[in-house]
Design a protein around this motif. Sequence first.
Motif, mmCIF file in Angstrom:
data_model
loop_
_atom_site.group_PDB
_atom_site.id
_atom_site.type_symbol
_atom_site.label_atom_id
_atom_site.label_comp_id
_atom_site.label_asym_id
_atom_site.label_seq_id
_atom_site.Cartn_x
_atom_site.Cartn_y
_atom_site.Cartn_z
ATOM 1 N N ALA A 148 25.546 43.467 2.750
ATOM 2 C CA ALA A 148 25.593 42.755 1.340
ATOM 3 C C ALA A 148 24.406 42.118 1.032
ATOM 4 O O ALA A 148 23.689 42.180 0.072
ATOM 5 N N PHE A 159 25.869 40.749 -4.616
ATOM 6 C CA PHE A 159 26.720 40.923 -3.559
ATOM 7 C C PHE A 159 26.984 39.490 -2.770
ATOM 8 O O PHE A 159 25.985 38.782 -2.791
ATOM 9 N N GLU A 211 32.594 43.964 0.998
ATOM 10 C CA GLU A 211 31.687 43.407 0.065
ATOM 11 C C GLU A 211 31.713 44.283 -0.853
ATOM 12 O O GLU A 211 31.341 43.657 -2.125
#
Length: 496
Positions: free
Chosen positions: A66, A160, A170
């Motif tokens: 992420a 993210f 994620e």
Amino acid sequence: MTLDVTVVVPTIGRDSLQRLITALDRGEGPRPAQVIVVDDRPAPQTLELRGDLTVKVLESGGRGPAAARNVGWRAADTRWVCFLDDDVMPTPTWLSALEADLAAADAAGAAGTQGRLEVPRETTGRPTDDEQRTLRLATAQWITADMAYRRDVLVEVGGFDARFPRAYREDSDIALRITSAGHRIVVGDRRCEHPVAPATWRTSLRVQAGNRDNALMRRKFGPRWRARIGEGNGRLPAHTATTAAAAGALLALAARRPRAASVAGLAWTALAADFTLRRYRGGSRTAAELSRIMLSSIMIPPLAVGHRLIGEWQHRAAGAEPPLAVLLDRDDTLIQDGPYLNDPRGVVSMPGARRALDRLRDRGLLLAIVTNQSGVARGLISPEQLGAVNAEVAGQLGPFHSWQVCLHGEDDGCACRKPAPGMVVAAAAALGVPPQRCVLIGDTGGDVQAALNAGARAILVPTDRTRVEEISAARSHPRAAVAPTLTAAVDMVLRA
């Protein structure tokens, strides 16, 4: 022809990365405007990527996919950003199909377009229990192994969530935030192959750590989050019952209550046997797999429950999205304020400033300076002197992702001089984050008001020159706070 898209590939240095780059290099269709590979190893080494495709390599410090994707897309300057995992294999016509998918998404007013994943198996017969985890990717929703989003929408939702440290949830999280904001995600026609991940009997135990991420999803989206991402009910209730039965049997034995221990033990046996049979029937149904499933089925329930409890504790305060960027006033916040400082030799950093900023950098927060410098308008500081002073500040305190400097005087009527919100808005735009996900740390009411006017949060660190009414106003505002030192202000940010 060049596509208005940046391809972002987070990697941990797997050999499959070169195969992906080669496939893009040799693919049919227009070239992407940029290809950015983000090395997410804690100790990056040189990535030697062969081919004619120009690839930019960045580093993200080993904070997970992420965070790596955030580093990549924020470095992009195209309308679209397409994320590819480093182990997928695009088809030869993937680039041409991507061009058509982006055009279709634009025509439909969509914010994202999902590629199609194919998961070929190297063996025949029924897939094993472990293989089925990867095979489900072919029908899963919003898988970021091949997903394109408009960059402006990524900015809008803050990218993210780096609190998801694994390659798990994620992708569902960001897609759910995008669709909750009123945007659409469509399915395209481009295709990639995703290999079946290698697995041992321990793999099913390791993946139970994802229950920590499930705890964060529940905190963020409520108890019906699974239905919202297109999944059925999970097995946590059954795992909880199995673990409770085992714990009850052990406690009853310790208390010398054999009847209660027998009842709890029978309940545990029935639940464990049911879980084992479900996995066996859905798998390859071989004798070798049965032995692996029997052992792991005993260990999975307490592991799943344990990880979920850890996740619930870790994310107990997870409410609003955490800050992504910290904006800082310069004078009397980071360095001692000299009147119209025009000599870099006069730069003296505030106590603990470098360590406080490094703590923010280590957590992946973006940093920017927002500073009024009316001495330039007054003719007391030249632009060259200001540049030299700012270079010395960066030399002592480390790099900043953006510098926003207002050179106007108090009566110039500009939109940038604090308490106007111009520099806060500009810093957020330069960093690729929404102003609502920024925190401004400063020493005056003007700093606080500039942040609030832009929709950001503020932390006031008073000095002897801060007015009492400015401190009272900051304490009483719901989006502001007061800290005694810069270190304490950073503590507040990190706790969020």
